[in-house]
Design a protein around this motif. Structure first.
Motif, PDB file in Angstrom:
ATOM      1  N   THR A 140       0.908  -1.002   0.032  1.00 28.44           N
ATOM      2  CA  THR A 140       0.279  -0.242  -0.213  1.00 28.44           C
ATOM      3  C   THR A 140       0.553   1.213   0.039  1.00 28.44           C
ATOM      4  O   THR A 140       0.626   2.467  -0.784  1.00 28.44           O
ATOM      5  N   SER A 160       0.962   3.723  -2.893  1.00 28.70           N
ATOM      6  CA  SER A 160       0.467   5.243  -2.441  1.00 28.70           C
ATOM      7  C   SER A 160       1.806   6.179  -2.821  1.00 28.70           C
ATOM      8  O   SER A 160       2.090   7.354  -4.070  1.00 28.70           O
ATOM      9  N   ASP A 215       2.566   6.643  -6.782  1.00 31.52           N
ATOM     10  CA  ASP A 215       0.848   7.444  -6.948  1.00 31.52           C
ATOM     11  C   ASP A 215       1.065   9.592  -7.264  1.00 31.52           C
ATOM     12  O   ASP A 215       0.361  10.036  -7.563  1.00 31.52           O
ATOM     13  N   ASN A 216       0.930   9.343  -5.425  1.00 29.04           N
ATOM     14  CA  ASN A 216       1.737  10.408  -5.449  1.00 29.04           C
ATOM     15  C   ASN A 216       2.923  11.191  -6.295  1.00 29.04           C
ATOM     16  O   ASN A 216       3.206  12.482  -6.598  1.00 29.04           O
TER      17      ASN A 216
END
Lengths: 367, 110
Positions: free
Chosen positions: A7, A11, A14-15
């Protein structure tokens, strides 16, 4: 169920992608590219082959990512910037959706991040230029350059004006040689680099003014490199697309310059004028030549220019850089299909959100 | 046209205010008619116009954004420029005297 580590990784990915898309949003908010590009918009040309070139590079990445990285490192960092979203992201999406190329979203995201990492290693500033700079050279090198270069004071209006005219003649020449969409094949703009006494240096590097492989031109200059010093408060900013945005007109602000044409230092007003006239003439003739091409000829020439910017990459693999017969066969087969499709698109100005969606590797949107 | 009346609005692309005569360039046949110090009015510039651009007092275009060709070149030359007016080539006529405010993106009658 995803583990905590997975996770966190996702993330963080994605950042990074969100930052990249912020840069795209900022760049495209100041553009009207779907209507203004000359002699065609990028998709009017790229739509014929973007999946072919993207999957060719992607396959090499999958085979041996280290070798692929070495090959990509032979390209200018600005080519990597531009090719990333135009070729790799949209090309892989097109290959997957239209031609069943087996690339998962995860693989496309990982490949995008792989190219971000290559770029990150080669620049000094922020990778997505959200600090509004394109800093490639280390501070130490800039300091050395400032000391080593022979600077000429831009002491009067006549010389400032002539340098501006030289810049616009070179910009036009690059534009006429590589079309609006592929100018990074022949030039790059770096900076602003902050130096002593509240000054900045902007580098305009026109490194390939003589692409004989593309055009039968005779240009006695292969390159012109311009180092331009301005006050820090000139408000010069560069965006992700390597465009110079300045809040104030630049001509009057120039303090000093160092211009090197081929390997010769240019200082006198008469020399600068003679260069401007030479490049203006070349640009005008070259642009007129392009204006006489038929749409099909523009597509084929644009395709060749596009592949040409990957020349060093293919040379590294000891492969022919030129578009394959498959590419030309597809153009001959489809004729003006994509040209007309994207020409009708030219009546509308596209919102920055369109490009944000288009260049997001996490979706299947292809326009 | 009353003096000072706003004729057009667009995107301010290069600051500066200048007054001058309009020359509308619709195609390459018009290039030779352009004289130094005129205001170049066109749909969008292209590299074949390089010599005209360096002689223009200001540039006004129908389309374009802050990083379009006319915007970048005007800032380099230090001349006013307004892009994205959508209808400059229709509204402005050869010989019209206008004022271009590149900071506000407004074209006035004078």
């Amino acid at each position: 169920m995803q583990s905590k580590t997975e996770t966190k990784k996702s993330s963080s990915k994605d950042n990074i992608l969100d930052k990249f898309l912020s840069a795209i949003r900022l760049t495209y908010s100041d553009m009207d590219i779907s209507r203004t590009s000359w002699p065609a918009t990028a998709p009017q040309i790229e739509a014929y082959f973007s999946d072919i070139i993207a999957t060719t590079i992607f396959n090499k990445f999958k085979e041996n990512y280290k070798k692929c990285e070495e090959a990509l490192n032979t390209l200018s960092v600005f080519t990597l910037y531009a090719s990333l979203y135009h070729t790799e992201i949209t090309g892989l999406k097109v290959g997957k959706i239209f031609n069943g190329y087996p690339a998962s979203k995860k693989e496309i995201v990982d490949f995008t991040l792989f190219i971000f990492n290559i770029i990150r290693k080669r620049i000094q500033g922020k990778i997505f230029c959200l600090d509004k700079t394109h800093k490639i050279l280390p501070e130490k090198e800039i300091k050395n350059l400032e000391k080593k270069l022979k600077w000429t004071e831009a002491k009067n209006q006549a010389i400032k004006k002539e340098i501006s005219i030289l810049i616009i003649s070179l910009e036009n020449l690059i534009w006429s040689l590589y079309f609006d969409s592929f100018t990074c094949t022949g030039c790059e703009r770096q900076g602003p680099y902050f130096v002593n006494h509240n000054k900045i240096i902007l580098i305009r590097n026109y490194f390939n003014l003589n692409p004989k492989e593309i055009w039968p031109i005779k240009n006695k200059y292969q390159s012109v490199r311009m180092y331009l010093k301005y006050p820090q408060n000139t408000g010069i900013k560069l965006d992700y697309g390597n465009h110079i945005k300045s809040s104030k007109p630049l001509q009057n602000k120039l303090i000093s310059f160092s211009i090197i044409a081929n390997k010769k230092q240019i200082t006198a007003l008469s020399e600068i004028r003679s260069l401007s006239e030479y490049f203006s003439r070349l640009a005008k003739n070259q642009a007129e030549k392009v204006n006489k091409l038929s749409p099909l000829e523009i597509i084929k020439k644009g395709t060749k220019i596009y592949y040409y910017r990957y020349k060093n990459f293919f040379d590294y693999y000891e492969e022919d850089w030129q578009p394959s017969q498959q590419v030309y066969d597809r153009i001959d087969d489809l004729k003006l299909r994509w040209w007309n499709y994207y020409r009708s698109d030219r009546s509308k100005k596209k919102s920055p959100e369109y490009y944000v969606k288009l260049f997001d590797p996490r979706n299947d949107f292809i326009g | 046209m009353p003096k000072g009346k706003i004729i057009l609005r667009g995107i301010p692309a290069s600051s500066g205010i200048i007054e001058g005569k309009v020359k509308v360039i619709n195609n390459s046949k018009d290039f030779s008619k352009f004289e130094e110090g005129e205001i170049l009015v066109t749909k969008i510039t292209n590299p074949a116009m390089v010599m005209m651009i360096s002689k223009a007092a200001a540039i006004v275009t129908n389309i374009g954004g802050l990083t379009s060709h006319p915007a970048i070149l005007s800032r380099e030359l230090g001349i006013p420029c307004v892009v994205g007016t959508e209808k400059a080539t229709k509204v402005l006529k050869d010989g019209m005297e206008i004022k271009v405010d590149g900071k506000k993106g407004i074209i006035y009658a004078i």
